[in-house]
Design a protein around this motif. Structure first.
Motif, PDB file in Angstrom:
ATOM      1  N   ARG A 368    -113.563  66.316  26.335  1.00  0.00           N
ATOM      2  CA  ARG A 368    -114.609  67.354  26.475  1.00  0.00           C
ATOM      3  C   ARG A 368    -115.778  66.482  26.444  1.00  0.00           C
ATOM      4  NH1 ARG A 368    -110.785  69.698  22.828  1.00  0.00           N
ATOM      5  NH2 ARG A 368    -110.959  68.325  21.501  1.00  0.00           N
ATOM      6  N   LEU A 369    -116.813  67.064  27.203  1.00  0.00           N
ATOM      7  CA  LEU A 369    -117.894  66.742  27.422  1.00  0.00           C
ATOM      8  C   LEU A 369    -119.404  67.503  26.845  1.00  0.00           C
ATOM      9  CD1 LEU A 369    -117.590  65.021  31.072  1.00  0.00           C
ATOM     10  CD2 LEU A 369    -117.636  63.763  28.872  1.00  0.00           C
ATOM     11  N   GLU A 370    -120.215  66.894  26.620  1.00  0.00           N
ATOM     12  CA  GLU A 370    -121.429  67.798  25.900  1.00  0.00           C
ATOM     13  C   GLU A 370    -122.700  67.388  26.843  1.00  0.00           C
ATOM     14  OE1 GLU A 370    -121.876  67.629  21.813  1.00  0.00           O
ATOM     15  OE2 GLU A 370    -119.755  68.104  21.231  1.00  0.00           O
ATOM     16  N   LEU A 371    -122.803  67.908  27.877  1.00  0.00           N
ATOM     17  CA  LEU A 371    -123.715  67.557  28.680  1.00  0.00           C
ATOM     18  C   LEU A 371    -125.203  68.152  28.168  1.00  0.00           C
ATOM     19  CD1 LEU A 371    -122.362  68.359  32.057  1.00  0.00           C
ATOM     20  CD2 LEU A 371    -122.156  66.223  30.951  1.00  0.00           C
ATOM     21  N   LYS A 372    -126.245  67.056  28.378  1.00  0.00           N
ATOM     22  CA  LYS A 372    -127.779  67.570  27.795  1.00  0.00           C
ATOM     23  C   LYS A 372    -128.595  66.529  28.532  1.00  0.00           C
ATOM     24  CE  LYS A 372    -127.447  64.383  23.773  1.00  0.00           C
ATOM     25  NZ  LYS A 372    -127.629  64.155  22.274  1.00  0.00           N
ATOM     26  N   VAL A 373    -129.931  67.097  28.907  1.00  0.00           N
ATOM     27  CA  VAL A 373    -130.756  66.308  29.613  1.00  0.00           C
ATOM     28  C   VAL A 373    -131.332  65.136  28.722  1.00  0.00           C
ATOM     29  CG1 VAL A 373    -132.862  66.291  30.714  1.00  0.00           C
ATOM     30  CG2 VAL A 373    -131.394  68.509  30.702  1.00  0.00           C
ATOM     31  N   VAL A 374    -131.236  63.906  29.176  1.00  0.00           N
ATOM     32  CA  VAL A 374    -131.622  62.662  28.527  1.00  0.00           C
ATOM     33  C   VAL A 374    -132.763  61.962  29.482  1.00  0.00           C
ATOM     34  CG1 VAL A 374    -129.657  62.496  26.931  1.00  0.00           C
ATOM     35  CG2 VAL A 374    -129.695  61.097  29.074  1.00  0.00           C
ATOM     36  N   ASN A 375    -133.406  61.025  28.656  1.00  0.00           N
ATOM     37  CA  ASN A 375    -134.241  59.913  29.333  1.00  0.00           C
ATOM     38  C   ASN A 375    -133.219  58.840  29.946  1.00  0.00           C
ATOM     39  OD1 ASN A 375    -135.902  57.769  30.114  1.00  0.00           O
ATOM     40  ND2 ASN A 375    -137.642  58.831  29.212  1.00  0.00           N
ATOM     41  N   MET A 376    -133.025  58.698  31.210  1.00  0.00           N
ATOM     42  CA  MET A 376    -132.136  57.615  31.699  1.00  0.00           C
ATOM     43  C   MET A 376    -132.362  56.400  31.119  1.00  0.00           C
ATOM     44  SD  MET A 376    -129.228  59.058  32.774  1.00  0.00           S
ATOM     45  CE  MET A 376    -128.402  58.224  34.106  1.00  0.00           C
ATOM     46  N   ALA A 377    -133.627  55.900  31.072  1.00  0.00           N
ATOM     47  CA  ALA A 377    -134.000  54.651  30.840  1.00  0.00           C
ATOM     48  C   ALA A 377    -133.833  54.238  29.425  1.00  0.00           C
ATOM     49  CB  ALA A 377    -135.629  54.283  31.208  1.00  0.00           C
ATOM     50  N   GLN A 378    -134.245  55.305  28.685  1.00  0.00           N
ATOM     51  CA  GLN A 378    -134.185  55.226  26.918  1.00  0.00           C
ATOM     52  C   GLN A 378    -132.627  55.130  26.828  1.00  0.00           C
ATOM     53  OE1 GLN A 378    -135.496  58.504  24.955  1.00  0.00           O
ATOM     54  NE2 GLN A 378    -135.284  57.531  22.843  1.00  0.00           N
ATOM     55  N   LEU A 379    -131.713  55.898  27.419  1.00  0.00           N
ATOM     56  CA  LEU A 379    -130.237  55.680  27.123  1.00  0.00           C
ATOM     57  C   LEU A 379    -129.715  54.407  27.313  1.00  0.00           C
ATOM     58  CD1 LEU A 379    -127.684  58.346  27.680  1.00  0.00           C
ATOM     59  CD2 LEU A 379    -127.123  56.104  28.775  1.00  0.00           C
ATOM     60  N   VAL A 380    -130.137  53.996  28.774  1.00  0.00           N
ATOM     61  CA  VAL A 380    -129.684  52.539  29.169  1.00  0.00           C
ATOM     62  C   VAL A 380    -130.137  51.397  28.002  1.00  0.00           C
ATOM     63  CG1 VAL A 380    -129.924  50.659  30.797  1.00  0.00           C
ATOM     64  CG2 VAL A 380    -129.574  53.119  31.425  1.00  0.00           C
ATOM     65  N   GLN A 381    -131.423  51.394  27.607  1.00  0.00           N
ATOM     66  CA  GLN A 381    -132.092  50.676  26.593  1.00  0.00           C
ATOM     67  C   GLN A 381    -131.110  50.822  25.337  1.00  0.00           C
ATOM     68  OE1 GLN A 381    -135.990  51.483  25.804  1.00  0.00           O
ATOM     69  NE2 GLN A 381    -136.453  49.465  24.899  1.00  0.00           N
ATOM     70  N   GLN A 382    -130.747  51.976  24.976  1.00  0.00           N
ATOM     71  CA  GLN A 382    -129.930  51.910  23.676  1.00  0.00           C
ATOM     72  C   GLN A 382    -128.610  51.095  23.984  1.00  0.00           C
ATOM     73  OE1 GLN A 382    -129.390  55.839  22.219  1.00  0.00           O
ATOM     74  NE2 GLN A 382    -127.205  55.390  21.482  1.00  0.00           N
ATOM     75  N   ALA A 383    -127.958  51.477  24.999  1.00  0.00           N
ATOM     76  CA  ALA A 383    -126.419  50.765  25.366  1.00  0.00           C
ATOM     77  C   ALA A 383    -126.912  49.183  25.355  1.00  0.00           C
ATOM     78  CB  ALA A 383    -126.083  51.252  26.575  1.00  0.00           C
ATOM     79  N   MET A 384    -128.067  48.702  26.152  1.00  0.00           N
ATOM     80  CA  MET A 384    -128.110  47.292  26.227  1.00  0.00           C
ATOM     81  C   MET A 384    -128.383  46.633  24.626  1.00  0.00           C
ATOM     82  SD  MET A 384    -130.895  47.107  29.515  1.00  0.00           S
ATOM     83  CE  MET A 384    -131.084  45.424  29.361  1.00  0.00           C
ATOM     84  N   ALA A 385    -129.346  47.534  23.786  1.00  0.00           N
ATOM     85  CA  ALA A 385    -129.571  46.922  22.467  1.00  0.00           C
ATOM     86  C   ALA A 385    -128.014  46.728  21.636  1.00  0.00           C
ATOM     87  CB  ALA A 385    -130.304  47.715  21.673  1.00  0.00           C
ATOM     88  N   ALA A 386    -127.207  47.553  21.972  1.00  0.00           N
ATOM     89  CA  ALA A 386    -125.882  47.645  21.311  1.00  0.00           C
ATOM     90  C   ALA A 386    -125.107  46.511  21.792  1.00  0.00           C
ATOM     91  CB  ALA A 386    -124.999  48.726  21.551  1.00  0.00           C
ATOM     92  N   ASN A 387    -125.438  45.946  23.131  1.00  0.00           N
ATOM     93  CA  ASN A 387    -124.610  44.769  23.540  1.00  0.00           C
ATOM     94  C   ASN A 387    -125.321  43.678  23.623  1.00  0.00           C
ATOM     95  OD1 ASN A 387    -121.961  46.082  25.079  1.00  0.00           O
ATOM     96  ND2 ASN A 387    -123.602  47.564  25.172  1.00  0.00           N
ATOM     97  N   GLU A 388    -126.503  43.557  23.022  1.00  0.00           N
ATOM     98  CA  GLU A 388    -127.372  42.376  23.001  1.00  0.00           C
ATOM     99  C   GLU A 388    -126.537  41.111  22.311  1.00  0.00           C
ATOM    100  OE1 GLU A 388    -130.507  40.606  24.403  1.00  0.00           O
ATOM    101  OE2 GLU A 388    -131.079  42.823  23.899  1.00  0.00           O
ATOM    102  N   GLY A 389    -125.771  41.329  21.128  1.00  0.00           N
ATOM    103  CA  GLY A 389    -125.167  40.507  20.381  1.00  0.00           C
ATOM    104  C   GLY A 389    -123.881  39.726  21.373  1.00  0.00           C
ATOM    105  N   PHE A 390    -123.321  40.487  21.992  1.00  0.00           N
ATOM    106  CA  PHE A 390    -122.402  40.088  23.098  1.00  0.00           C
ATOM    107  C   PHE A 390    -122.930  39.326  24.021  1.00  0.00           C
ATOM    108  CE2 PHE A 390    -119.457  41.165  26.869  1.00  0.00           C
ATOM    109  CZ  PHE A 390    -118.328  40.754  26.471  1.00  0.00           C
TER     110      PHE A 390
END
Length: 799
Positions: A368-390
């Motif tokens: 199941r997916l919950e689609l909503k409008v997001v700022n793509m750069a902000q979302l990518v930045q969030q994913a990058m921050a989560a993978n910084e340690g890796f």
């Protein structure tokens, strides 16, 4: 009106008629020539060569009548085939058998009728040659003899040698077709517009335990009974309206076994004047009983993997995290290294299980997916921050290139972060130390594009066609060195497609690879949903505070101070009104003025009631000193005492401290969990900052809820054969209703009506995430120094 009866040889008669291959065929000159001769010879208005089917009269040749068929039950020809001699009605309006017949009272206004039965090669009467006029007339023996002669010519045409050869050829073709269809383990048939079987394969005979002659010309209702037909009649009607139909139907075969079939119907359209009319339908029924059984086994296996593996892995992961965090004391370096190895491999196993389960959910359509409008750069930045340690662990730098303008798309943010994480993980693993992975957010003609660019060795040519397949890895030995399940790209592709996007890659051997995905750009002026920053959890709804103050002006002042501090205040000016509001629930603390009439009694009543015993109370009064003396022997009656005039900073601090529970009784948590190891790990994560009670069964949990009140319920969904969801019936009746956190191996979404603070999957939830969820549910500030210790938590991407 007298309806014609059916002759004793009806089934054989209809079978011979169908074997002539004349039904539903266009007019032919060899028959039209004879009807024209008859029309001139007898001087009648209408002459027909008719074929009498099971329920209809099919007109093969016609002079003076445009109709191609009429119902058998109103036809004169239905009577004609019951005798061997001509059937004559000289004046139908005077004949009691036909006077009220609609063909007499209405078009074509039959008055005179004379018909001679037509026999097929096997001797069964398959039709008639008939004369019709709209005025009464006499029919002499000479006329009858002439009609017999003409009928004999028509029968010669029915048995014409060339046509017989053609019919034999057609029968041979049908025989070959039947041999083919009889070997197919599926129900194959054709039914006419009246839903009668014109063709069927052997599977139908085996299913109904009937011969071919017992099926041809009959409807499903006649074969299976009216009750069975009632369940599917709407499907027959739908396909005859021109719509393809597909559904599942259960049959009991001749051995008494229930078999499940995937039934598909396709309409057949006529030709010529009937090209826009549905004249019948094809049916195909595939036996999916075994497939259903295998799917049930697969579902049970997935459920077993979900619960029986995730639950112990949760205990292992949590325990290792606590040990590495120093809960058991300082570890020797050798032991710490071994525990760290165990922790990393535990994370790898959890990732493999989660990838397998995600892949199965996507295949089965349960994702199941919950689609909503997001700022793509902000979302990518969030994913990058989560993978910084890796990335740091591999000595790789992550760089984001994004425009200042907001690029928005409608996506499921959690699942798209999963996609970005997969791409980043691969890019980091295959980049050399000191390398750089660049993530670009771009506007392209098709919408918004995100690229993940690495500086690795590139993708081999012979692997590129398989790169998105399940368990695909370029080189087995290299994959073991780099780690990974081989499912990440397959899952990423499926998720992107499911969200309406496209994914692909470009690579040059020795020059790195670029993976990208694209989504349509959201052009609505509505602002995109803001994503939480990588290091900030979403905050819950504003905590509600009840202000019990006799002076309305002072109450308004306190309300403004607390609202400014992030609370949602509500004001009352009497003790009875305050008690009514408190019992409705929803408040996390109260401020009480002792000058309030009945204020002291109100506080005592709160502490005497099990439902409000632990609700924090902050006293704000000009006589706070006297109040202390009044309550000094009653432990935990009041959380804090504040003197008037009110100091805003002290007020906010005291209320926050009261809500956090630093001076009140420890929160009581009911943990409904049947695995003792998980119970121990969760209690260790929270440490001694809360009082835990454990229930391994739903019956024990219900008993505890009746006897005690709890500040939080931590609920496992899989408790033997019972489902934890059934406990909500009791939880929803509690007042005040405690918050609920689902902490289970199952990752099913809660129903819309369920009110839960969070749904946490055991193997997906770190100690810190579990602790933060508990703190949010209890309205305790996260990262509080005196509430639990999650231990050291490793990044989910570590190997």
């Amino acid at each position: 009106m007298l309806e014609p009866i059916k002759p004793p040889d009806e089934l054989d008669r209809v079978a011979e008629l169908h074997n002539l291959y004349l039904l539903d065929t266009p007019p032919e000159e060899r028959f039209d020539r004879l009807t024209r001769i008859a029309q001139r010879l007898f001087g009648v208005r209408i002459v027909l060569v008719s074929l009498v089917d099971h329920e209809c009269l099919w007109i093969k040749s016609s002079q003076g009548l445009d109709a191609r068929q009429t119902p058998r039950n109103t036809s004169f020809c239905g009577h004609t085939i019951l005798a061997d001699e001509p059937f004559v009605v000289e004046d139908a309006s005077l004949d009691p058998r036909f006077a009220d017949n609609p063909l007499v009272t209405g078009p074509p206004s039959i008055r005179f009728y004379a018909g001679m039965p037509l026999q097929g090669p096997q001797g069964h009467k398959v039709g008639t040659l008939c004369l019709i006029d709209q005025t009464p007339r006499q029919f002499s023996p000479e006329d009858a003899a002439a009609l017999r002669d003409l009928a004999a010519l028509v029968m010669l045409e029915l048995t014409n040698k060339a046509l017989t050869q053609a019919a034999n050829s057609a029968r041979e073709s049908e025989s070959r077709l039947r041999q083919i269809t009889d070997t197919v383990p599926a129900l194959i048939a054709y039914r006419d517009r009246h839903q009668r079987f014109s063709f069927h394969n052997l599977a139908y005979e085996e299913l109904f335990n009937l011969s071919s002659g017992q099926i041809i010309g009959r409807t499903f209702a006649e074969l299976a009974g009216p009750q069975a037909n009632e369940r599917v009649q709407d499907k027959f009607e739908e396909v005859l309206r021109g719509y393809p139909v597909r559904y599942e139907q259960t049959f009991r075969n001749r051995l008494g076994e229930l078999r499940i079939y995937d039934m598909q119907y396709a309409p057949r359209y006529g030709e010529g004047l009937e090209q826009d009319q549905v004249i019948g339908f094809y049916s195909l029924g595939a036996d999916i009983t075994e497939l259903k059984r295998i799917n049930r086994m697969k579902t049970e296996f997935i459920s077993t993997v979900s619960h029986e593996l995730r639950t112990p892995l949760t205990s292992i992961r949590g325990s290792l995290g606590l040990v590495l965090g120093g809960v058991a004391g300082e570890l020797p370096d050798t032991v710490k290294t071994l525990v760290d190895i165990a922790n990393k491999n535990c994370e790898r196993l959890i990732r493999l299980i989660n990838d397998i389960l995600d892949s199965e959910k996507i295949e089965s359509g349960k994702m199941r997916l919950e689609l909503k409008v997001v700022n793509m750069a902000q979302l990518v930045q969030q994913a990058m921050a989560a993978n910084e340690g890796f990335a740091d662990h591999h000595g790789v730098k992550l760089v984001l290139q994004a425009p200042n303008a907001s690029l928005q798309s409608s996506v499921d943010s959690d699942r798209l972060v999963q996609v970005v994480t997969n791409l980043l993980s691969n890019a980091v693993k295959f980049s050399p130390p000191e390398g750089t992975v660049t993530v670009k957010v771009l506007r392209v003609a098709q919408g918004v594009r995100v690229e993940v660019v690495d500086c690795g060795p590139g993708i081999p040519e012979d692997f590129r066609d398989r790169i998105f397949q399940k368990f695909s890895q370029a080189d087995a030995s290299d994959s073991r060195q780099k780690g990974g399940t081989g499912l990440g790209l397959n899952i990423s592709q499926a998720l992107v497609h499911k969200m309406g996007g496209q994914i692909g890659f470009a690579s040059r051997t020795g020059a790195g690879s670029t993976f990208f995905f694209e989504f349509p750009e959201w052009q609505s002026p509505d602002p995109a949903a803001r994503l939480p920053s990588a290091d900030v959890q979403p905050v819950p709804a504003r905590p509600r505070i009840l202000i019990c103050e006799s002076d309305p002006d002072v109450a308004l002042l306190i309300s403004m101070m607390l609202e400014k501090a992030g609370f949602e205040p509500e004001m009352v000016h009497g003790a009875s009104q305050a008690m009514e509001r408190v019992l409705l629930g929803g408040f996390v603390a109260l401020t009480v003025d002792l000058n309030l009439q009945g204020g002291a009694s109100f506080i005592n009543a709160l502490r005497a009631d099990e439902r409000t015993r632990h609700l924090p109370v902050v006293v704000i009064s000009a006589m706070a000193g006297e109040g202390r003396l009044q309550f000094n022997q009653k432990l935990l009656t009041v959380s804090d005492w504040l003197e008037k005039p009110i100091d805003e900073s002290r007020l906010v601090h005291s209320v926050r401290r009261a809500v956090a529970g630093s001076k009140s009784a420890k929160p009581r948590i009911l943990h409904v969990e049947d695995d003792p190891d998980v119970q121990s790990v969760v209690a260790a994560v929270v440490q001694d900052s809360a009082v835990f009670e454990f229930s391994a069964t739903l019956s024990d949990a219900r008993a505890r809820l009746r006897e005690n009140s709890f500040d939080l319920i931590l609920l496992d969904l899989a408790l033997g054969e019972d489902s934890g969801w059934s406990l909500f019936k009791e939880i929803d009746t509690l007042s005040p209703r405690p918050p609920v956190i689902v902490f289970s191996a199952s990752d099913e979404d809660p129903a819309q009506s369920r009110q839960v603070e969070a749904v946490l999957v055991k193997s997906n939830t770190s100690n810190t995430e579990l602790l933060n969820a508990i703190q949010r549910a209890l309205l305790i500030p996260e990262h509080s120094g005196n509430f639990g210790n999650p231990g050291h938590i490793h990044s989910k991407n570590e190997d």
